[in-house]
Design a protein around this motif. Structure first.
Motif, mmCIF file in Angstrom:
data_model
loop_
_atom_site.group_PDB
_atom_site.id
_atom_site.type_symbol
_atom_site.label_atom_id
_atom_site.label_comp_id
_atom_site.label_asym_id
_atom_site.label_seq_id
_atom_site.Cartn_x
_atom_site.Cartn_y
_atom_site.Cartn_z
ATOM 1 N N LYS A 12 0.836 -1.203 0.000
ATOM 2 C CA LYS A 12 0.000 0.000 0.000
ATOM 3 C C LYS A 12 0.870 1.253 0.000
ATOM 4 C CE LYS A 12 -3.413 2.384 2.956
ATOM 5 N NZ LYS A 12 -2.556 3.494 3.376
ATOM 6 N N TRP A 13 1.902 1.281 0.839
ATOM 7 C CA TRP A 13 2.732 2.479 0.935
ATOM 8 C C TRP A 13 3.562 2.700 -0.322
ATOM 9 C CZ3 TRP A 13 4.301 0.707 6.487
ATOM 10 C CH2 TRP A 13 3.278 1.033 7.373
ATOM 11 N N GLU A 16 1.329 4.270 -2.780
ATOM 12 C CA GLU A 16 1.060 5.669 -2.459
ATOM 13 C C GLU A 16 2.267 6.544 -2.766
ATOM 14 O OE1 GLU A 16 -0.206 5.553 1.597
ATOM 15 O OE2 GLU A 16 -2.270 4.969 1.102
ATOM 16 N N GLU A 45 -2.228 6.282 8.549
ATOM 17 C CA GLU A 45 -1.327 5.299 7.946
ATOM 18 C C GLU A 45 -1.236 5.474 6.432
ATOM 19 O OE1 GLU A 45 -2.282 1.347 9.210
ATOM 20 O OE2 GLU A 45 -1.556 1.696 11.245
ATOM 21 N N CYS A 46 -1.246 6.727 5.992
ATOM 22 C CA CYS A 46 -1.067 7.057 4.587
ATOM 23 C C CYS A 46 0.270 7.760 4.397
ATOM 24 C CB CYS A 46 -2.202 7.947 4.076
ATOM 25 S SG CYS A 46 -3.809 7.132 4.046
ATOM 26 N N ARG A 48 3.099 10.355 3.139
ATOM 27 C CA ARG A 48 3.302 11.763 2.828
ATOM 28 C C ARG A 48 4.778 11.933 2.447
ATOM 29 N NH1 ARG A 48 -1.360 11.606 2.703
ATOM 30 N NH2 ARG A 48 -2.916 12.777 3.876
#
Length: 598
Positions: A12-13, A16, A45-46, A48
């Protein structure tokens, strides 16, 4: 986090991160210092992206960039920022491509929890790392913290991102697209997946052809195609494109059944045009997900009875293409066999089978069709190979040389033939553009001549030669937003030049010198015809327009076709008369000499 939870989070990271880079690049910004230390995780938990101290706008001139060393931690620095002279660059400023290289290294760091080149003890200035990078060495495939390795698809994509030649690396948008088609993201992990048996799948697929019930998706047409395929493949109804991740979690045997049915349905829809475009796109998305997740290939694509004719490739120019034969109804038909390149071999069925589905409706007399695929043709590999019709006269440039060597295509006959072939190439390329496909920076070697002396363009990469001399200036530069159709028009102009000269553009210059000429808005000199004289003014004007430095100033392929139609039709009658006159004169001269000129 451990096990599957850890992998899902990293997947997921990583996704992103590339989405963040895609956004920055779309705004004309280069990050310039991407590594794990500059990736922050917020309370949700996203990802940046942080630390833009080395970032710059792509329009910035050289002296406005604050860092003289090119920026970025040494373990994440692209080779062109280490040795800019090797790549013919006048600056060591970060670019979109160097960001993509750093992204690949960041993937290694996140999956393994260690720096790239973790086996090297860093010295004071990172010299040993820099030396290995410039030698085209890359980090080894990492092990995860709990054991195991990253998926084959993700490893192949990582290797693509740190390709030594920056022009060959994918854009951030392309990386994001590739990741969206991988079974990596666990965005829908909270939804329960139904582990179906083979019998249940067969029954569900049987129901598809007998019902027109609409489930969960609003169609724009009155043709309400059943969405039972989606409820057969997952418990929940498809309401968002992210739910395609469920398709990747089928058992392999169920996935094979599903891909075979979808392929049959796609062929029916293409033949009858009875379904909506939206329906076809959804089926294609499901098919691509199945192929990438399970490495299943539609059974109907496989061709039996294919054998190689010899162990060597056709010519050194085409190291991946072999001659073969196909048994059909007791007869042998000659075919061309393309063995995938190194990149395709990373995940054998994935790219080729997906290309089959994406390009399945490319049917045109001047576009080379893909007949199918075959396995087991090479004793050391089960690699899936592509099968094409055999083009009896080979690549067009080689064919022109052969005819000239044999005393043909002399005088006016040369212009008549070349103008006809240019026109056919333009028609084929116009068709591809109408279908949404492009050829990229390609030489005349993508054009083949059949037994009837008509040409076909291959929409598939079949050789690995450097084609940068055919590249448009925006592709050689650092432009991220490229009009790929306009780029093809530039390439078409280069192919026209090649047909007349049998040489690449700027053939008398080195690669770096040719690149500089293009970036300085220079074009190749006007060629002379092999038997004297220059090409027609109207044709040269068209080629020059195709080479306009600004993409927006180039004609479309439709406009090119119209111009060539007028040129071909206007000169054909006079040219044919001239050819016959020349042939008659040659015959008379031969008769007068008593045949002594032989």
């Amino acid at each position: 986090m451990k096990g599957d939870d850890y992998v899902a989070a990293i997947d997921k990271w990583v996704y992103e991160i590339i989405c963040g880079l895609e956004y920055l690049h779309g705004k004309g910004l280069v990050h310039g210092d991407l590594h794990g230390g500059n990736v922050l995780i917020d309370e949700a938990e996203c990802v940046r992206l942080a630390d833009f101290g080395l970032s710059l706008t792509i329009e910035a001139i050289g002296f406005s960039y604050g860092s003289s060393h090119g920026g970025g931690a040494v373990f994440f620095t692209a080779p062109e920022l280490i040795d800019s002279e090797e790549f013919g660059l006048g600056t060591r400023r970060p670019t979109y491509s160097s960001d993509i290289y750093a992204f690949a290294c960041t993937c290694i760091e996140l999956y393994s929890g260690k720096l790239p080149f973790r086996d090297i003890k860093p010295d004071a200035d990172g010299q040993w790392v820099s030396i290995r990078v410039c030698r085209e060495e890359r980090p080894t495939r990492p092990s995860l913290l709990d054991g195991g390795t990253i998926s084959d698809q993700m490893w192949a994509l990582t290797q693509w991102c740190w390709t030594h030649d920056p022009s060959l690396r994918p854009s951030a948008s392309r990386v994001a697209d590739e990741m969206e088609m991988m079974p990596l993201l666990s965005l829908a992990a909270n939804n329960e997946v139904w582990p179906m048996s083979e019998t249940e799948v067969k029954q569900a697929l049987s129901d598809i052809s007998q019902t027109s019930q609409r489930i969960g998706y609003e169609w724009r047409s009155s043709d309400r195609v059943s969405m039972h395929i989606l409820t057969a493949l997952q418990r929940t109804v498809l309401t968002d494109w992210d739910d395609l991740i469920h398709v990747s979690q089928l058992e392999r045997v169920d996935a094979q059944i599903a891909i075979d049915w979808i392929w049959e349905k796609l062929l029916e829809s293409k033949a009858s045009q009875s379904t909506t475009d939206s329906h076809s796109y959804i089926l294609q998305d499901i098919a691509e997900t199945l192929i990438s997740a399970h490495e299943v290939v539609p059974t109907a694509l496989f061709m039996g009875g294919v054998k190689l004719l010899g162990e060597r490739s056709v010519t050194p120019e085409f190291p991946s293409v072999y001659a073969g034969k196909l048994q059909v109804g007791g007869q042998e038909i000659r075919v061309a066999v393309r063995r995938p390149t190194t990149y395709h071999e990373k995940f054998p069925p994935f790219v080729l089978a997906r290309d089959c589905i994406i390009r399945m409706d490319l049917k045109h007399r001047h576009v080379l069709p893909l007949l199918g695929v075959a396995r087991g043709l090479f004793p050391d590999s089960q690699t899936m190979c592509a099968i094409y019709p055999w083009m009896g006269n080979g690549p067009i440039v080689n064919y022109i040389r052969k005819l000239r060597t044999n005393g043909k295509l002399r005088g006016a006959a040369f212009s008549v033939a070349v103008n006809k072939w240019q026109h056919q190439i333009a028609i084929g390329l116009e068709y591809m553009h109408e279908k949404g496909f492009t050829i990229g920076a390609s030489s005349g070697n993508i054009v083949f001549v059949d037994r009837n002396e008509d040409v076909c363009i291959t929409p598939y990469p079949i050789h690995s030669n450097n084609t940068s001399r055919w590249s448009a200036p925006e592709e050689l530069g650092s432009a991220e937003m490229i009009n790929y159709y306009a780029r093809d028009v530039y390439t078409f102009g280069c192919i026209c030049l090649e047909l007349h000269t049998a040489k690449p553009p700027f053939s008398d210059l080195t690669y770096l010198e040719a690149r500089k000429q293009v970036m300085d808005k220079q074009i190749p000199p006007r060629p002379r015809l092999p038997d004297g004289g220059e090409i027609a003014d109207e044709l040269w004007s068209l080629i020059c327009n195709c080479w306009s430095h600004e993409p927006a100033e180039r004609p479309t392929m439709t406009e090119v076709v119209k111009t060539l139609e007028g040129l071909v039709s206007g000169e054909s009658a006079a040219a044919v008369h001239l050819v016959k006159t020349e042939e008659r004169q040659e015959a008379e001269n031969h008769e007068a000499s008593g045949g002594r000129d032989e």
